[in-house]
Motif scaffolding. Structure first.
Motif, PDB file in Angstrom:
ATOM      1  N   ALA A   7      -4.914  -0.114   7.370  1.00 54.34           N
ATOM      2  CA  ALA A   7      -4.658   0.162   5.952  1.00 54.34           C
ATOM      3  C   ALA A   7      -3.151   0.167   5.712  1.00 54.34           C
ATOM      4  CB  ALA A   7      -5.261   1.502   5.558  1.00 54.34           C
ATOM      5  N   THR A   8      -2.745  -0.541   4.677  1.00 53.51           N
ATOM      6  CA  THR A   8      -1.347  -0.593   4.277  1.00 53.51           C
ATOM      7  C   THR A   8      -1.250  -0.105   2.843  1.00 53.51           C
ATOM      8  OG1 THR A   8      -0.885  -2.449   5.749  1.00 53.51           O
ATOM      9  CG2 THR A   8       0.656  -2.095   3.927  1.00 53.51           C
ATOM     10  N   VAL A   9      -0.341   0.821   2.621  1.00 51.74           N
ATOM     11  CA  VAL A   9      -0.107   1.378   1.297  1.00 51.74           C
ATOM     12  C   VAL A   9       1.131   0.706   0.713  1.00 51.74           C
ATOM     13  CG1 VAL A   9       0.475   3.468   0.005  1.00 51.74           C
ATOM     14  CG2 VAL A   9      -1.174   3.576   1.893  1.00 51.74           C
ATOM     15  N   ALA A 108       0.540   7.741  -2.709  1.00 46.63           N
ATOM     16  CA  ALA A 108       0.985   7.435  -1.345  1.00 46.63           C
ATOM     17  C   ALA A 108       1.157   8.717  -0.542  1.00 46.63           C
ATOM     18  CB  ALA A 108       2.292   6.642  -1.390  1.00 46.63           C
ATOM     19  N   ARG A 109       1.695   9.737  -1.169  1.00 40.60           N
ATOM     20  CA  ARG A 109       1.881  11.016  -0.460  1.00 40.60           C
ATOM     21  C   ARG A 109       0.547  11.633  -0.069  1.00 40.60           C
ATOM     22  NH1 ARG A 109       6.721  12.945  -4.505  1.00 40.60           N
ATOM     23  NH2 ARG A 109       8.448  12.154  -3.231  1.00 40.60           N
ATOM     24  N   GLN A 110      -0.460  11.519  -0.923  1.00 43.09           N
ATOM     25  CA  GLN A 110      -1.780  12.053  -0.587  1.00 43.09           C
ATOM     26  C   GLN A 110      -2.426  11.253   0.542  1.00 43.09           C
ATOM     27  OE1 GLN A 110      -4.381  12.819  -4.040  1.00 43.09           O
ATOM     28  NE2 GLN A 110      -2.519  12.754  -5.282  1.00 43.09           N
ATOM     29  N   VAL A 111      -2.287   9.935   0.488  1.00 39.43           N
ATOM     30  CA  VAL A 111      -2.876   9.092   1.521  1.00 39.43           C
ATOM     31  C   VAL A 111      -2.243   9.408   2.874  1.00 39.43           C
ATOM     32  CG1 VAL A 111      -3.156   6.716   2.353  1.00 39.43           C
ATOM     33  CG2 VAL A 111      -3.555   7.252  -0.052  1.00 39.43           C
ATOM     34  N   ARG A 112      -0.945   9.671   2.899  1.00 40.85           N
ATOM     35  CA  ARG A 112      -0.269   9.992   4.160  1.00 40.85           C
ATOM     36  C   ARG A 112      -0.949  11.175   4.848  1.00 40.85           C
ATOM     37  NH1 ARG A 112       4.069   8.295   6.529  1.00 40.85           N
ATOM     38  NH2 ARG A 112       5.118   7.412   4.717  1.00 40.85           N
ATOM     39  N   SER A 113      -1.379  12.154   4.079  1.00 38.16           N
ATOM     40  CA  SER A 113      -2.009  13.323   4.694  1.00 38.16           C
ATOM     41  C   SER A 113      -3.486  13.089   5.020  1.00 38.16           C
ATOM     42  CB  SER A 113      -1.856  14.551   3.795  1.00 38.16           C
ATOM     43  OG  SER A 113      -2.593  14.389   2.606  1.00 38.16           O
ATOM     44  N   ARG A 114      -4.134  12.173   4.321  1.00 43.18           N
ATOM     45  CA  ARG A 114      -5.570  11.965   4.524  1.00 43.18           C
ATOM     46  C   ARG A 114      -5.901  10.750   5.386  1.00 43.18           C
ATOM     47  NH1 ARG A 114      -9.038  13.826  -0.611  1.00 43.18           N
ATOM     48  NH2 ARG A 114     -10.624  13.454   0.941  1.00 43.18           N
ATOM     49  N   LEU A 115      -4.943   9.836   5.548  1.00 40.31           N
ATOM     50  CA  LEU A 115      -5.166   8.619   6.327  1.00 40.31           C
ATOM     51  C   LEU A 115      -3.923   8.372   7.179  1.00 40.31           C
ATOM     52  CD1 LEU A 115      -7.434   6.423   6.470  1.00 40.31           C
ATOM     53  CD2 LEU A 115      -6.101   5.128   4.804  1.00 40.31           C
ATOM     54  N   SER A 161      12.954   6.615   1.154  1.00 39.01           N
ATOM     55  CA  SER A 161      13.072   6.993   2.576  1.00 39.01           C
ATOM     56  C   SER A 161      11.777   7.574   3.155  1.00 39.01           C
ATOM     57  CB  SER A 161      14.202   8.009   2.752  1.00 39.01           C
ATOM     58  OG  SER A 161      13.892   9.212   2.071  1.00 39.01           O
ATOM     59  N   GLU A 162      10.807   7.900   2.316  1.00 37.17           N
ATOM     60  CA  GLU A 162       9.525   8.424   2.792  1.00 37.17           C
ATOM     61  C   GLU A 162       8.633   7.327   3.380  1.00 37.17           C
ATOM     62  OE1 GLU A 162       7.451  10.795  -0.154  1.00 37.17           O
ATOM     63  OE2 GLU A 162       9.359  11.537  -0.945  1.00 37.17           O
ATOM     64  N   PHE A 163       9.008   6.073   3.204  1.00 38.70           N
ATOM     65  CA  PHE A 163       8.170   4.944   3.591  1.00 38.70           C
ATOM     66  C   PHE A 163       8.603   4.368   4.931  1.00 38.70           C
ATOM     67  CE2 PHE A 163       7.379   5.686  -0.746  1.00 38.70           C
ATOM     68  CZ  PHE A 163       6.089   5.246  -0.992  1.00 38.70           C
ATOM     69  N   ASP A 164       7.687   3.669   5.584  1.00 42.27           N
ATOM     70  CA  ASP A 164       7.958   3.069   6.889  1.00 42.27           C
ATOM     71  C   ASP A 164       8.914   1.893   6.773  1.00 42.27           C
ATOM     72  OD1 ASP A 164       6.168   4.850   8.181  1.00 42.27           O
ATOM     73  OD2 ASP A 164       4.471   3.577   7.592  1.00 42.27           O
ATOM     74  N   VAL A 165       8.823   1.157   5.700  1.00 39.94           N
ATOM     75  CA  VAL A 165       9.637  -0.045   5.517  1.00 39.94           C
ATOM     76  C   VAL A 165       9.798  -0.310   4.017  1.00 39.94           C
ATOM     77  CG1 VAL A 165       7.678  -1.655   5.574  1.00 39.94           C
ATOM     78  CG2 VAL A 165       9.919  -2.434   6.298  1.00 39.94           C
ATOM     79  N   THR A 166      10.893  -1.000   3.675  1.00 37.32           N
ATOM     80  CA  THR A 166      11.132  -1.411   2.295  1.00 37.32           C
ATOM     81  C   THR A 166      11.149  -2.930   2.232  1.00 37.32           C
ATOM     82  OG1 THR A 166      12.431   0.548   1.765  1.00 37.32           O
ATOM     83  CG2 THR A 166      12.808  -1.394   0.391  1.00 37.32           C
ATOM     84  N   ILE A 167      10.471  -3.465   1.237  1.00 37.66           N
ATOM     85  CA  ILE A 167      10.505  -4.892   0.947  1.00 37.66           C
ATOM     86  C   ILE A 167      11.103  -5.034  -0.450  1.00 37.66           C
ATOM     87  CG2 ILE A 167       9.139  -6.974   0.485  1.00 37.66           C
ATOM     88  CD1 ILE A 167       7.091  -5.929   2.537  1.00 37.66           C
ATOM     89  N   VAL A 168      12.161  -5.835  -0.571  1.00 41.36           N
ATOM     90  CA  VAL A 168      12.785  -6.078  -1.872  1.00 41.36           C
ATOM     91  C   VAL A 168      12.031  -7.211  -2.556  1.00 41.36           C
ATOM     92  CG1 VAL A 168      14.890  -6.793  -3.080  1.00 41.36           C
ATOM     93  CG2 VAL A 168      15.025  -5.253  -1.102  1.00 41.36           C
ATOM     94  N   ASN A 169      11.600  -6.970  -3.771  1.00 39.79           N
ATOM     95  CA  ASN A 169      10.839  -7.959  -4.526  1.00 39.79           C
ATOM     96  C   ASN A 169      11.785  -8.847  -5.331  1.00 39.79           C
ATOM     97  OD1 ASN A 169       8.726  -9.400  -5.547  1.00 39.79           O
ATOM     98  ND2 ASN A 169       8.106  -7.851  -7.025  1.00 39.79           N
ATOM     99  N   ASP A 170      12.517  -9.696  -4.600  1.00 39.77           N
ATOM    100  CA  ASP A 170      13.437 -10.625  -5.255  1.00 39.77           C
ATOM    101  C   ASP A 170      12.837 -12.023  -5.374  1.00 39.77           C
ATOM    102  OD1 ASP A 170      13.428 -11.156  -2.556  1.00 39.77           O
ATOM    103  OD2 ASP A 170      15.599 -11.073  -2.313  1.00 39.77           O
TER     104      ASP A 170
END
Length: 191
Positions: A7-9, A108-115, A161-170
């Motif tokens: 699963a990817t959020v 996303a914060r809720q999913v982090r705790s549940r998944l 900064s709470e995320f594993d990675v950032t993708i710039v939508n350019d």
């Protein structure tokens, strides 16, 4: 990345292009399973129930909350509620599918705790000015709603900064290939 996440959020600020990126992936990468969120907001022009969102009444949403059916849910921009049904995600993961959840920061914060095994991707704009232009260019909100969304966007951008990675939508194609690769799939294969 050692083992590809099931699963990817995907989250990011309003108007960053989460829906556009998701639609592009649906078209070019059908091997990705999308978790269709439920919402109490009315459909926008061109949106299809069950494909873009599950459009439900506030009473139906309340029933799902009471039954603890959501993996995550939130009231977004102080107005409408959105949520991801836990059963939909669990069934897809159990079937070995790569699942993409397109949700907001609260979700996303809720999913982090549940998944806990999920991978968290922040979709960022090239700049804040670009985000403002995208929001204004959509033409789907009045000035008051645009201002409310920009206030929310500032808060959402601060949570990167709470995320594993950032993708710039350019560039939509490049961003999609990067996301697909991070999901453990070959971005050069349209199946």
């Amino acid at each position: 990345m050692s083992e590809a996440p099931q699963a990817t959020v995907l989250a990011g600020p309003t108007s960053v292009g989460k829906s556009t990126l998701s639609k592009h992936i649906r078209t070019h990468y059908p091997q990705v399973h999308f978790s269709v969120s439920a919402t109490t907001r009315p459909p926008r022009a061109g949106e299809v129930d069950g494909e873009d969102y599950r459009f439900i009444s506030p009473a139906e949403f309340d029933e799902l909350i009471a039954a603890d059916s959501f993996l995550e849910w939130a009231t977004v921009h102080g107005r409408h509620r959105y949520g991801t049904l836990q059963s939909t995600v669990e069934q897809a993961v159990a079937a070995g599918k790569r699942v993409l959840l397109e949700i907001d920061l609260q979700g996303a914060r809720q999913v982090r705790s549940r998944l806990p095994g999920a991978h968290f991707v922040f979709l960022a704009p090239p700049s804040f000015d670009d985000l403002v232009s995208r929001l204004a260019g959509r033409g789907t909100e009045d000035e008051e709603e645009r201002q409310r969304r920009l206030e929310t966007a500032r808060i959402e951008l601060a949570a990167e900064s709470e995320f594993d990675v950032t993708i710039v939508n350019d560039d939509i194609d490049r961003a999609a290939r990067e996301l697909i690769s991070r999901m453990g799939l070959d971005p050069e294969i349209d199946v």
